[in-house]
Design an enzyme around this catalytic site. Structure first.
Site, PDB file in Angstrom:
ATOM      1  CD  GLU A  46      -1.447  -2.286   2.137  1.00  0.00           C
ATOM      2  OE1 GLU A  46      -2.261  -3.033   2.706  1.00  0.00           O
ATOM      3  OE2 GLU A  46      -0.019  -2.659   1.880  1.00  0.00           O
ATOM      4  CB  CYS A  75      -0.588  -4.310   8.684  1.00  0.00           C
ATOM      5  SG  CYS A  75       0.334  -2.992   8.315  1.00  0.00           S
ATOM      6  CB  CYS A  84      -1.067  -0.398   5.562  1.00  0.00           C
ATOM      7  SG  CYS A  84       0.746  -1.073   4.964  1.00  0.00           S
ATOM      8  CD1 TRP A 170      17.539 -35.929 -18.257  1.00  0.00           C
ATOM      9  CD2 TRP A 170      16.949 -35.034 -16.006  1.00  0.00           C
ATOM     10  NE1 TRP A 170      18.314 -34.875 -17.716  1.00  0.00           N
ATOM     11  CE2 TRP A 170      18.174 -34.574 -16.541  1.00  0.00           C
ATOM     12  CE3 TRP A 170      16.229 -34.661 -14.955  1.00  0.00           C
ATOM     13  CZ2 TRP A 170      18.816 -33.444 -15.564  1.00  0.00           C
ATOM     14  CZ3 TRP A 170      16.860 -33.749 -14.052  1.00  0.00           C
ATOM     15  CH2 TRP A 170      18.186 -33.118 -14.252  1.00  0.00           C
ATOM     16  CD  GLU A 288      12.916 -30.442  -5.948  1.00  0.00           C
ATOM     17  OE1 GLU A 288      13.422 -31.082  -6.934  1.00  0.00           O
ATOM     18  OE2 GLU A 288      12.817 -29.320  -6.131  1.00  0.00           O
ATOM     19  N   GLY A 291      12.040 -41.693  -1.295  1.00  0.00           N
ATOM     20  CA  GLY A 291      10.928 -42.124  -0.982  1.00  0.00           C
ATOM     21  C   GLY A 291      10.635 -42.410   0.507  1.00  0.00           C
TER      22      GLY A 291
END
Length: 369
Positions: A46, A75, A84, A170, A288, A291
């Site tokens: 803002e 806020c 703000c 890949w 990432e 398993g």
């Protein structure tokens, strides 16, 4: 409001623990000012929009009588920056359109109440679903005191993430890998276990010089890690190694000498790691990992969202690894069914995106690496 979201996304991965916020000021059908919050400690969206509208100069103030759009409630408290709500009131804004109420208890409707108290018309709930999607990491932090955990993996049509020999490059095509790089740019950190570093030697970057790279995190109790891994090249992106108190590997000092941050936790687990990252101010963490670590992260309730890439390939192999290890589930009725599922074709590959149910907290599932 959609323009607010476009602006906010320019700071993806860089505002934690603060939210992503964009702001647009419109007067007589024309945008007279706009801005976004670039990072914690900087002015809020803002303030930038009001400055662009000339609000600092009474003679040039195009914000007076205008409508201000913002995806998150302004806020109404003093933090690193002033509230703000008071800046909006001082600028003479006539109407404020808010995407969603701020879940932070320090705000939680008080910003809207202050604006209305000052005689400003306020509309709430415009494109609210989109606004919540944008800041789901911030919402997770505020409501659950942990970052949002996203599990990402790529597998073949028969559910394998590598061959029986461990070869995994890949699984998916380049277009899907580009989508992963874009996802990393929206995250504060990306986590792997020691096995992934030893087997794949990943870079875990966005592979683009002009995009934000997340903090790269390796979880390893033993620090039995290759000394020449890409992750130790900290001039590309920062790396944090999380280990356990008592680890005395000779690699520790070598890593620190390369600029890698090493932190020893009392107990190394997905839950303790996410608690630690919350204390560091992170909001969105991408997992990432392999398993076994993925299964444990799910079991300990630190994964809320799944990004699963499926390639139209069949590799077979009884010993070929799958993306999620043992969860102790013995019947299909116990299966964890994703909610709010979305499907997307990316080239010849398919992306399935969804959220785990709350009941995904399960039993302990063994060691980290």
């Amino acid at each position: 409001m959609q323009r607010c979201l476009v602006l906010a996304r320019q700071a993806w991965g860089q505002t934690a623990p603060n939210p992503l916020v964009g702001c647009v000021i419109v007067k007589e059908g024309q945008i007279v000012g706009e801005g976004y919050h670039p990072q914690a400690g900087q002015p809020h969206a803002e303030v930038f929009a009001l400055r662009a509208a000339g609000a600092d100069d009474p003679a040039q103030n195009r914000a007076r009588g205008a409508t201000l759009y913002v995806n998150l409630e302004p806020c109404n408290h003093y933090g690193r920056t002033p509230p703000c709500s008071e800046a909006v009131i001082k600028a003479g804004i006539a109407k404020v359109v808010v995407g969603m109420i701020d879940p932070d208890p320090r705000v939680a409707g008080s910003g809207v109440a202050r604006l209305r108290e000052a005689g400003i018309e306020v509309v709430v709930g415009i494109a609210e679903a989109d606004c919540r999607d944008l800041n789901e990491g911030f919402i997770q932090r505020v409501l659950h005191q942990r970052p949002l955990g996203i599990l990402k993996y790529a597998m073949t049509l028969d559910g394998k993430i590598a061959t029986s020999s461990g070869h995994s490059a890949w699984v998916t095509a380049p277009s899907a890998r580009t989508a992963v790089h874009q996802l990393r740019a929206t995250c504060d950190a990306v986590i792997v276990g020691g096995n992934t570093v030893r087997r794949d030697n990943p870079q875990l970057t966005t592979h683009q010089s002009d995009r934000h790279n997340p903090l790269r995190i390796v979880m390893s109790k033993s620090l039995d890690l290759p000394p020449d891994a890409y992750l130790w090249q900290t001039q590309t992106a920062p790396t944090l190694v999380l280990t356990e108190v008592g680890c005395s590997s000779p690699l520790l000092l070598e890593l620190q000498g390369l600029g890698v941050e090493v932190v020893a936790l009392e107990h190394l687990s997905p839950a303790s790691v996410m608690d630690y990252l919350y204390q560091r101010g992170l909001a969105v963490v991408l997992w990432e990992c392999g398993g076994r670590l993925a299964a444990r992260a799910i079991a300990e309730g630190v994964i809320q969202k799944v990004w699963a890439f499926i390639a139209p390939k069949i590799i077979g192999g009884e010993a070929a690894p799958s993306p999620v290890g043992e969860l102790g589930l013995t019947s299909m009725t116990e299966a964890l069914t994703l909610e709010r599922v979305r499907w997307q074709a990316i080239g010849d590959d398919c992306l399935v995106e969804g959220y785990l149910p709350e009941r995904s907290r399960l039993a302990n599932l063994g060691a980290v690496d």
